[in-house]
Design a protein around this motif. Structure first.
Motif, PDB file in Angstrom:
ATOM      1  N   ASN A 304     -30.692  -4.049  40.132  1.00 46.95           N
ATOM      2  CA  ASN A 304     -31.161  -5.324  39.884  1.00 46.95           C
ATOM      3  C   ASN A 304     -31.590  -5.802  38.505  1.00 46.95           C
ATOM      4  N   MET A 305     -32.377  -5.106  37.954  1.00 46.43           N
ATOM      5  CA  MET A 305     -32.565  -5.190  36.445  1.00 46.43           C
ATOM      6  C   MET A 305     -31.512  -5.330  35.569  1.00 46.43           C
ATOM      7  N   ALA A 306     -30.644  -4.284  35.779  1.00 44.60           N
ATOM      8  CA  ALA A 306     -29.570  -4.176  34.827  1.00 44.60           C
ATOM      9  C   ALA A 306     -28.531  -5.355  35.206  1.00 44.60           C
ATOM     10  N   LYS A 307     -28.488  -5.884  36.462  1.00 42.84           N
ATOM     11  CA  LYS A 307     -27.642  -6.991  36.464  1.00 42.84           C
ATOM     12  C   LYS A 307     -28.379  -8.353  35.726  1.00 42.84           C
ATOM     13  N   VAL A 308     -29.538  -8.398  35.828  1.00 44.97           N
ATOM     14  CA  VAL A 308     -30.378  -9.518  35.327  1.00 44.97           C
ATOM     15  C   VAL A 308     -29.978  -9.303  33.634  1.00 44.97           C
ATOM     16  N   MET A 309     -30.050  -8.040  33.300  1.00 49.29           N
ATOM     17  CA  MET A 309     -29.733  -7.887  31.583  1.00 49.29           C
ATOM     18  C   MET A 309     -28.350  -8.221  31.495  1.00 49.29           C
ATOM     19  N   LEU A 310     -27.346  -8.055  32.298  1.00 47.37           N
ATOM     20  CA  LEU A 310     -26.103  -8.368  32.029  1.00 47.37           C
ATOM     21  C   LEU A 310     -25.864  -9.881  31.763  1.00 47.37           C
ATOM     22  N   ALA A 311     -26.699 -10.644  32.909  1.00 43.91           N
ATOM     23  CA  ALA A 311     -26.431 -12.227  32.875  1.00 43.91           C
ATOM     24  C   ALA A 311     -26.995 -12.702  31.651  1.00 43.91           C
ATOM     25  N   THR A 312     -28.132 -12.291  31.101  1.00 41.19           N
ATOM     26  CA  THR A 312     -28.781 -12.927  30.193  1.00 41.19           C
ATOM     27  C   THR A 312     -27.930 -12.500  28.853  1.00 41.19           C
ATOM     28  N   GLY A 313     -27.473 -11.454  28.917  1.00 39.60           N
ATOM     29  CA  GLY A 313     -26.692 -10.979  27.813  1.00 39.60           C
ATOM     30  C   GLY A 313     -25.425 -11.707  27.566  1.00 39.60           C
ATOM     31  N   LEU A 314     -24.874 -12.115  28.655  1.00 39.89           N
ATOM     32  CA  LEU A 314     -23.775 -12.938  28.598  1.00 39.89           C
ATOM     33  C   LEU A 314     -24.132 -14.359  28.121  1.00 39.89           C
ATOM     34  N   ILE A 315     -25.459 -14.876  28.449  1.00 40.72           N
ATOM     35  CA  ILE A 315     -25.917 -16.216  27.993  1.00 40.72           C
ATOM     36  C   ILE A 315     -25.973 -15.984  26.343  1.00 40.72           C
ATOM     37  N   VAL A 316     -26.795 -14.860  26.000  1.00 41.92           N
ATOM     38  CA  VAL A 316     -26.640 -14.679  24.552  1.00 41.92           C
ATOM     39  C   VAL A 316     -25.387 -14.723  23.731  1.00 41.92           C
ATOM     40  N   CYS A 359     -24.636  -4.093  19.764  1.00 41.11           N
ATOM     41  CA  CYS A 359     -25.765  -3.765  20.621  1.00 41.11           C
ATOM     42  C   CYS A 359     -26.010  -4.738  21.679  1.00 41.11           C
ATOM     43  N   ASN A 360     -25.854  -5.941  21.417  1.00 39.62           N
ATOM     44  CA  ASN A 360     -26.003  -7.121  22.100  1.00 39.62           C
ATOM     45  C   ASN A 360     -24.975  -7.668  23.037  1.00 39.62           C
ATOM     46  N   ILE A 361     -23.962  -7.185  22.748  1.00 40.74           N
ATOM     47  CA  ILE A 361     -22.501  -7.913  23.366  1.00 40.74           C
ATOM     48  C   ILE A 361     -21.591  -6.983  23.849  1.00 40.74           C
ATOM     49  N   VAL A 362     -21.181  -6.118  22.959  1.00 43.48           N
ATOM     50  CA  VAL A 362     -20.261  -5.047  23.390  1.00 43.48           C
ATOM     51  C   VAL A 362     -20.570  -3.964  24.354  1.00 43.48           C
ATOM     52  N   ILE A 363     -21.742  -3.212  24.134  1.00 37.01           N
ATOM     53  CA  ILE A 363     -22.367  -2.216  24.738  1.00 37.01           C
ATOM     54  C   ILE A 363     -22.997  -2.458  26.012  1.00 37.01           C
ATOM     55  N   PRO A 364     -23.676  -3.609  26.035  1.00 35.60           N
ATOM     56  CA  PRO A 364     -24.060  -4.251  27.491  1.00 35.60           C
ATOM     57  C   PRO A 364     -22.985  -4.409  28.584  1.00 35.60           C
ATOM     58  N   GLN A 365     -21.806  -4.741  28.062  1.00 32.64           N
ATOM     59  CA  GLN A 365     -20.564  -4.877  28.825  1.00 32.64           C
ATOM     60  C   GLN A 365     -20.386  -3.380  29.978  1.00 32.64           C
ATOM     61  N   LEU A 366     -20.934  -2.585  29.512  1.00 28.83           N
ATOM     62  CA  LEU A 366     -21.014  -1.182  30.443  1.00 28.83           C
ATOM     63  C   LEU A 366     -21.551  -1.464  31.825  1.00 28.83           C
ATOM     64  N   LEU A 367     -22.550  -2.550  31.764  1.00 24.61           N
ATOM     65  CA  LEU A 367     -23.024  -2.711  32.943  1.00 24.61           C
ATOM     66  C   LEU A 367     -22.403  -3.503  34.257  1.00 24.61           C
ATOM     67  N   TRP A 368     -21.280  -3.873  33.662  1.00 20.59           N
ATOM     68  CA  TRP A 368     -20.153  -4.348  34.844  1.00 20.59           C
ATOM     69  C   TRP A 368     -19.827  -3.189  35.785  1.00 20.59           C
ATOM     70  N   PHE A 369     -20.148  -2.247  35.383  1.00 19.74           N
ATOM     71  CA  PHE A 369     -19.518  -0.968  36.110  1.00 19.74           C
ATOM     72  C   PHE A 369     -20.792  -0.386  36.786  1.00 19.74           C
ATOM     73  N   ARG A 370     -20.320   0.237  38.029  1.00 18.37           N
ATOM     74  CA  ARG A 370     -21.863   0.607  38.860  1.00 18.37           C
ATOM     75  C   ARG A 370     -22.015   1.957  38.165  1.00 18.37           C
TER      76      ARG A 370
END
Length: 476
Positions: A304-316, A359-370
Motif C-alpha cells: 500500500n505504501m508503495a502504491k501511495v509513493m507511485l501515485a504521489t510520484g506521478l503527481i510530482v 530518481c523521482n520519475i524513472v526509477i519509481p515507475q518500477l512500482l507499477w510491477f508487483r
C-alpha cells in the motif's frame, strides 16, 4: 465501522493479510512491549545508536564553528544567499509529512492498514520537523535572537515582517510541530499505561505511570480518548496541506525565474508525501526485520505504501511537466532559459537535474510491477533513491534559480563546503539518534490499536470468514 474487507484484505490480495494469523490481545501486547521492556539490548541497536551519535557530534562541531565564525563558512555567495540551509529545511519538512498523513487523514478515512505504521511515522514526523526547524534559525546569522521572529510584546517595539516567507515558515512549522506532538502523545496514552503495568523495574513503572496520566482503561477514559484523538486528527489534516504550501511560498511569491509559478503549492505537497512515505518505507523494512515484526508490518502495508509513493510520484512528475509547459507556453524568456535552456537541464547543474529526473520519475515507475512492490530489497532501494531524488529536487530549485538570475553579470556558481555537508549529515545523525532512542523506550507500533485490529480479524473468522476477506459488504 470498518468494512470486513478493509480489516482482512480484499479479493486480489488474499495472500497479504493486514495482520499475521493467530494473534490475540495478549500475544500482541507481549510481542510489542517486549521490544521496549526487554532486558537485553540488541547489538544492532547499539551499533546504530553509536553511528548516529557520532554524526550528532559532527553536528555539534559544525554548529559551534558556525557560531564562532558565522555563515561565511558555508558556500554562500552573491547572488546565492540561500544554500544548503534552505534546501535541507524544505527536505526535512517534506519527510515529516507522511506521519501526519498516515495518522490523521487515513484515520479519518478509516484505513485500517495505517495501524501498524502510524506510531513510528508520527515519531518520524516530530524528529524530522525538529531537524527542519534548526536550519532557518542557524541561517539567521544571529540565531540567539530567533525569538524576534515571534510576535511577542517587547520594549523595543520590534514586530515581525508578516510579508516575509521566513515568518510564514515560523508560524507554519511551530503550529505543525505542536499539533503533531499532541496527536502523537494522546495516541500513546493507552500504550504507556500498558508499559506501566508490565514493567518490572520500579523506575520504569514510575516514569511510564507519570506519562500515562492516570490512564486506567475505563469507559470514560476510552470515550474521551476517542473524542480527543479524532479532534486532533481533524486539526492535523489541513496542516498536512497547509504547511508545505506555506513552505512553497518561500519561492512562489518571488519573481525569480524558476520560482514564480502557481504550481508550486500542490506539487510541493505531493512531493512531501512522496518523500515522507519513502522515508517510512526506509525505516519500516529494517525495523520489521530486526525485531521480527512481519506479523504486524505485513507485505500488504509495504504494498500500500508503495502504491501511495507511485501515485504521489506521478503527481510530482506532472508538476515537473507543467513547469516546463508554462515556461514554453508563457513565452517568458527568463523562464524559458531556466526551465528549458541552459538553466537547469543544460547548465552547470545539469548532473543534479537529470539525477533527480531519474530518481523521482524513472526509477519509481518500477512500482507499477508487483515484483517490485513485494520484494523488500527492491522496495527498500527504491525508497532510498526517492529520498535522494527529493533532496536533489530541492537543491536544483534553490540553487539554479539564484545562481542564474536576470543579470548575467551577477551569475556565480555555488559550491557547498565541508561545513555545509557536515551540518546536513549531522542532522541526519540527530534524526536517527532520536529514532533509535524512541524505539528503545516507547512502543514503535500502537499496541492498543493492534489489539483492536486483532480482535476484529478474529471476530470475522469466528463468524465464518477465512481471515482473508470476502466479496460481501458486511460491516463490523
Amino acid at each position: 465501522m470498518a468494512s470486513e474487507n478493509d480489516l482482512t484484505g480484499r479479493a486480489g490480495v488474499e495472500e497479504m493479510p493486514i495482520i499475521g494469523p493467530g494473534h490475540t490481545f495478549a500475544t500482541v501486547s507481549d510481542k510489542l512491549t517486549a521490544v521496549v521492556l526487554l532486558d537485553r539490548i540488541r547489538k544492532s541497536w547499539v551499533l546504530g545508536l553509536a553511528i548516529s551519535f557520532a554524526f550528532v557530534m559532527l553536528f555539534l562541531m559544525s554548529v559551534t564553528v558556525l557560531f564562532l565564525k558565522g555563515t561565511g563558512i558555508w558556500g554562500l555567495n552573491v547572488p546565492v544567499m540561500w544554500g544548503f540551509a534552505i534546501v535541507n529545511f524544505v527536505w526535512w519538512i517534506g519527510i515529516g509529512h507522511a506521519g501526519t498523513l498516515i495518522s490523521a487523514i487515513l484515520l479519518l478515512l478509516r484505513q485500517e492498514w495505517r495501524t501498524s505504521i502510524n506510531r513510528f511515522a508520527e515519531a518520524m514526523t516530530l524528529f524530522a520537523v525538529a531537524c527542519a526547524g534548526m536550519f532557518p534559525i542557524l541561517h539567521l546569522g544571529r540565531p540567539w535572537v530567533f525569538y524576534w521572529l515571534m510576535p511577542y510584546p517587547n520594549t523595543m517595539a520590534l514586530w515581525p515582517q508578516f510579508r516575509s516567507p521566513l515568518v510564514f515558515d515560523v508560524f507554519a512549522v511551530s503550529t505543525y510541530a505542536t499539533v503533531s506532538l499532541l496527536f502523537w502523545y494522546v495516541g500513546l496514552l493507552p500504550d504507556l499505561a500498558n508499559l506501566r503495568d508490565r514493567a518490572k523495574n520500579k523506575f520504569a513503572q514510575l516514569i511510564y505511570g507519570a506519562m500515562s496520566m492516570g490512564w486506567r482503561g475505563s469507559a470514560r477514559h476510552w470515550a474521551r480518548y476517542q473524542t480527543s484523538y479524532l479532534l486532533l486528527a481533524g486539526l492535523a489534516t489541513p496542516l498536512v496541506v497547509s504547511v508545505h504550501t506555506i513552505v512553497s511560498y518561500d519561492f512562489a511569491v518571488s519573481v525569480v525565474p524558476g520560482w514564480h509559478t502557481t504550481v508550486f503549492p500542490p506539487y510541493f505537497v505531493a512531493g512531501a508525501i512522496f518523500s515522507g512515505f519513502a522515508m517510512v518505507l526506509t525505516l519500516a523494512i529494517p525495523l520489521r526485520a530486526v525485531y521480527n515484526l512481519k506479523d504486524f508490518i505485513t507485505d500488504r502495508h509495504l504494498d500500500n505504501m508503495a502504491k501511495v509513493m507511485l501515485a504521489t510520484g506521478l503527481i510530482v512528475a506532472y508538476g515537473y511537466l507543467m513547469e516546463d509547459f508554462i515556461a514554453w507556453y508563457g513565452e517568458n524568456e527568463y523562464e524559458f532559459f531556466m526551465m528549458l535552456g541552459p538553466g537547469r537541464p543544460f547548465g552547470p547543474y545539469w548532473a543534479y537535474y537529470w539525477s533527480l529526473i531519474a530518481c523521482n520519475i524513472v526509477i519509481p515507475q518500477l512500482l507499477w510491477f508487483r515484483f517490485a512492490r513485494r520484494n523488500v530489497y527492491v522496495l527498500w532501494v527504491i525508497s532510498i533513491v526517492v529520498n535522494v531524488g527529493m533532496w536533489l529536487e530541492r537543491f536544483v530549485i534553490v540553487i539554479t534559480s539564484t545562481s542564474q538570475d536576470f543579470v548575467p553579470a551577477n551569475w556565480q556558481e555555488y559550491t557547498p563546503t565541508f561545513w555545509d555537508w557536515s551540518l546536513y549529515l549531522g542532522t541526519i545523525g540527530v534524526f536517527f539518534c532520536l529514532l533509535f532512542l524512541f524505539i528503545r523506550v516507547l512502543p514503535a507500533i500502537a499496541i492498543s490499536e493492534m489489539q483492536e485490529l486483532a480482535y476484529e480479524v478474529d471476530h470475522r473468522k469466528s463468524l465464518g470468514n477465512d481471515g482473508h476477506g470476502t466479496s460481501d459488504s458486511s460491516h463490523a
